[in-house]
Enzyme design. Structure first.
Site, PDB file in Angstrom:
ATOM      1  N   GLU A  41       0.829  -1.213   0.000  1.00  0.00           N
ATOM      2  CA  GLU A  41       0.000   0.000   0.000  1.00  0.00           C
ATOM      3  C   GLU A  41       0.869   1.272   0.000  1.00  0.00           C
ATOM      4  O   GLU A  41       1.938   1.286   0.620  1.00  0.00           O
ATOM      5  CB  GLU A  41      -0.869  -0.025   1.281  1.00  0.00           C
ATOM      6  CG  GLU A  41      -1.823   1.152   1.406  1.00  0.00           C
ATOM      7  CD  GLU A  41      -2.604   1.131   2.728  1.00  0.00           C
ATOM      8  OE1 GLU A  41      -2.191   0.438   3.685  1.00  0.00           O
ATOM      9  OE2 GLU A  41      -3.631   1.830   2.794  1.00  0.00           O
ATOM     10  N   LYS A 110      -9.436   3.408  -2.037  1.00  0.00           N
ATOM     11  CA  LYS A 110      -9.702   2.725  -0.755  1.00  0.00           C
ATOM     12  C   LYS A 110     -11.038   3.199  -0.168  1.00  0.00           C
ATOM     13  O   LYS A 110     -11.273   4.408  -0.020  1.00  0.00           O
ATOM     14  CB  LYS A 110      -8.561   3.038   0.221  1.00  0.00           C
ATOM     15  CG  LYS A 110      -8.594   2.261   1.519  1.00  0.00           C
ATOM     16  CD  LYS A 110      -7.341   2.598   2.330  1.00  0.00           C
ATOM     17  CE  LYS A 110      -7.204   1.772   3.590  1.00  0.00           C
ATOM     18  NZ  LYS A 110      -5.974   2.101   4.318  1.00  0.00           N
ATOM     19  N   CYS A 144      -5.744  -2.893   2.753  1.00  0.00           N
ATOM     20  CA  CYS A 144      -5.408  -2.855   4.183  1.00  0.00           C
ATOM     21  C   CYS A 144      -6.626  -2.859   5.123  1.00  0.00           C
ATOM     22  O   CYS A 144      -7.276  -3.874   5.289  1.00  0.00           O
ATOM     23  CB  CYS A 144      -4.484  -1.665   4.435  1.00  0.00           C
ATOM     24  SG  CYS A 144      -3.453  -1.873   5.901  1.00  0.00           S
TER      25      CYS A 144
HETATM   26  N1  LIG Z   1      -3.068   1.278   6.415  1.00  0.00           N
HETATM   27  C1  LIG Z   1      -4.088   0.748   7.056  1.00  0.00           C
HETATM   28  O1  LIG Z   1      -5.204   0.732   6.579  1.00  0.00           O
HETATM   29  C2  LIG Z   1      -3.766   0.159   8.397  1.00  0.00           C
HETATM   30  C3  LIG Z   1      -4.901  -0.664   8.987  1.00  0.00           C
HETATM   31  C4  LIG Z   1      -4.566  -1.165  10.351  1.00  0.00           C
HETATM   32  O2  LIG Z   1      -3.454  -1.035  10.819  1.00  0.00           O
HETATM   33  C5  LIG Z   1      -5.615  -1.825  11.134  1.00  0.00           C
HETATM   34  O3  LIG Z   1      -5.327  -2.197  12.289  1.00  0.00           O
HETATM   35  O4  LIG Z   1      -6.747  -1.986  10.648  1.00  0.00           O
END
Ligand SMILES: NC(=O)CCC(=O)C(=O)O
Length: 264
Positions: A41, A110, A144
């Site tokens: 990402e 996203k 993510c």
């Molecule tokens: N970059 C992200 O979206 C991190 C997501 C994350 O750390 C989580 O715990 O959920």
């Protein structure tokens, strides 16, 4: 099919360095025989959110040209992780996917912004799905934090995805959540999950542990806690066999579920 996972050491705000590093690693993966290459990402800028007006890729033009040219030249599919982009006067966390002819097959902003890393203060959320095909592989991509929203990944699986790609910058303190959520998403959707996390050795706390999980839940591969280009052989044909073993999709009762969803 050989999957090249690139656990990149993303430099904070170091766009030129990140492009050079990504190119070197993509070439290395292709040389090792990868047919699909996956990046993490926000690999162009890292989370340099305060500098987005200076650093974000305007309309994703540079990233798209970079990924398309490499995909075409090397004859590989590239799931391009995500990059920070500027479209109009707004900023996004955008995932581009190119097939091995260099054609753009997926563009996704996203959908769920992660407040703990201030994304909601700087970025705009997308509201479109990210379904695409790489040759005859029906796939989807989310980013993510999206993996904490099972209904979002289910929507992609119901739309036909058999492989879910997940580029990430998932920090070490919550790595147990990462492991568990990824495995759950693979088991419940009876699909492959190919998740590529970044690595960092300095201030930021990212220890990799990218994963490939099979549709029955077996972890096929876990990344090292270092920068790494790994090429892993996967057999996508087992998805149908697993779906036949426990017919979850046939046994779903969506009429029941709509009644239990509540708005906050
Ligand atoms: N970059 C992200 O979206 C991190 C997501 C994350 O750390 C989580 O715990 O959920």
């Amino acid at each position: 099919m050989k999957i090249g996972c690139i656990q990149l050491n993303v430099g904070f705000g170091k766009v030129e360095e990140n492009f050079a590093r990504a190119e070197e690693k993509i070439r290395e993966a292709a040389k090792q025989g990868a047919e699909i290459i996956v990046l993490p990402e926000m690999w162009n800028t890292g989370y340099a959110l305060e500098k987005l007006s200076e650093l974000a890729d305007v309309n994703g033009e540079r990233s798209k040209a970079f990924l398309s040219n490499l995909a075409k030249e090397l004859g590989v599919h590239i799931v391009g992780g995500s990059v920070s982009t500027k479209k109009g006067d707004k900023f996004y966390n955008t995932m581009y996917t190119f097939d091995n002819n260099g054609e753009l097959v997926g563009e996704y902003n996203k959908a769920h912004l992660f407040r703990l890393m201030d994304e909601h203060l700087y970025l705009e959320a997308g509201d479109e799905m990210n379904r695409f095909a790489l040759g005859d592989i029906e796939a989807a991509g989310v980013i993510c934090y999206d993996i904490r929203f099972p209904e979002w990944l289910r929507a992609h699986a119901l739309d036909g995805a058999k492989v879910l790609f997940v580029p990430a910058q998932w920090p070490t303190p919550r790595i147990d959540h990462w492991n568990t959520l990824l495995q759950a998403r693979a088991i419940e959707n009876q699909c492959f999950v190919i998740a590529v996390n970044r690595i960092s050795r300095k201030v930021e706390n990212f220890n990799g542990q990218s994963m490939i999980i099979q549709p029955w839940g077996e972890v096929l591969w876990v990344g090292a806690e270092d920068e790494e280009v790994a090429v892993i052989d996967v057999d996508f044909s087992i998805v149908d066999e697993v779906r036949g073993r426990i017919p979850v999709y046939d046994d779903r009762r969506p009429a029941l579920y709509s009644g239990v969803v509540t708005e906050n």
